[in-house]
Write a protein that holds these residues in place. Sequence first.
Motif, PDB file in Angstrom:
ATOM      1  N   SER A 116      15.101  79.713  15.432  1.00 11.44           N
ATOM      2  CA  SER A 116      14.054  80.682  16.148  1.00 11.44           C
ATOM      3  C   SER A 116      13.098  81.233  14.966  1.00 11.44           C
ATOM      4  O   SER A 116      12.173  81.470  15.248  1.00 11.44           O
ATOM      5  CB  SER A 116      14.878  81.720  16.707  1.00 11.44           C
ATOM      6  OG  SER A 116      15.866  81.300  17.737  1.00 11.44           O
ATOM      7  N   TRP A 119       8.814  80.881  14.918  1.00 10.78           N
ATOM      8  CA  TRP A 119       8.010  81.945  14.609  1.00 10.78           C
ATOM      9  C   TRP A 119       7.358  81.629  13.384  1.00 10.78           C
ATOM     10  O   TRP A 119       5.878  81.665  13.475  1.00 10.78           O
ATOM     11  CB  TRP A 119       8.702  83.154  14.552  1.00 10.78           C
ATOM     12  CG  TRP A 119       7.958  84.374  13.717  1.00 10.78           C
ATOM     13  CD1 TRP A 119       8.125  84.710  12.571  1.00 10.78           C
ATOM     14  CD2 TRP A 119       6.523  84.734  14.239  1.00 10.78           C
ATOM     15  NE1 TRP A 119       6.971  85.662  12.413  1.00 10.78           N
ATOM     16  CE2 TRP A 119       6.061  85.361  13.269  1.00 10.78           C
ATOM     17  CE3 TRP A 119       5.744  84.470  15.481  1.00 10.78           C
ATOM     18  CZ2 TRP A 119       4.998  86.330  13.553  1.00 10.78           C
ATOM     19  CZ3 TRP A 119       4.696  85.300  15.706  1.00 10.78           C
ATOM     20  CH2 TRP A 119       4.274  86.019  14.767  1.00 10.78           C
ATOM     21  N   ILE A 146      13.808  88.706  13.812  1.00 16.36           N
ATOM     22  CA  ILE A 146      14.571  87.894  14.642  1.00 16.36           C
ATOM     23  C   ILE A 146      15.877  87.314  13.906  1.00 16.36           C
ATOM     24  O   ILE A 146      16.951  87.358  14.851  1.00 16.36           O
ATOM     25  CB  ILE A 146      13.594  86.535  14.726  1.00 16.36           C
ATOM     26  CG1 ILE A 146      12.352  86.882  15.549  1.00 16.36           C
ATOM     27  CG2 ILE A 146      14.389  85.254  15.351  1.00 16.36           C
ATOM     28  CD1 ILE A 146      11.344  85.778  15.406  1.00 16.36           C
TER      29      ILE A 146
END
Length: 134
Positions: free
Chosen positions: A13, A17, A122
Amino acid sequence: MMFFRKTILPILSATLWISVSEFLRNELLFKSYWTEHYENLGLVFPSEPLNGSVWGLWSLLFATAIFIIAKKFSLIQTTLLSWFVAFVLMWMVIWNMNVLPQGLLYFAAPLSLFETFLAAWIIRKFTVRNKTSE
C-alpha cells in the motif's frame, strides 16, 4: 494470512502511494523542469521504461525501509528519519554529480516530506489496526 495483513499489505500500500506520488511530482509537475535542466547540462533526461521500473523498485525498497523504521519510532520520527535517508541523501548525491536542479528543492522538499509522512501513516494505520483486531 496474518503475515500478509501485517507485513505485505502495508508495504504494498505504501509502495503504491510512493509510486503515484513520485510519478505525479516528477512526470506531471516537474518533467519540463528536469528535461530543461538536463538539456542545459548537455544531457538527456532519462525517462525510458527501464528508468520507471527502477523508480518502482526504489518505491518498494523505500516502503520496506519505512516499515522497518516504523517498528521502532513514532510517526513523526519515522517520517523524518525515512525522509532524511531517502531524499536528503539522494539530493546530496545528485548535487555532487551536478545534476540536481537546486531551485526544484523549494517544491520537492515539502512534497517529498508529505509523501514520506503519508507512506509512514499508511504503514502505521495497517499495523496498528491489525494489532487491535487480533
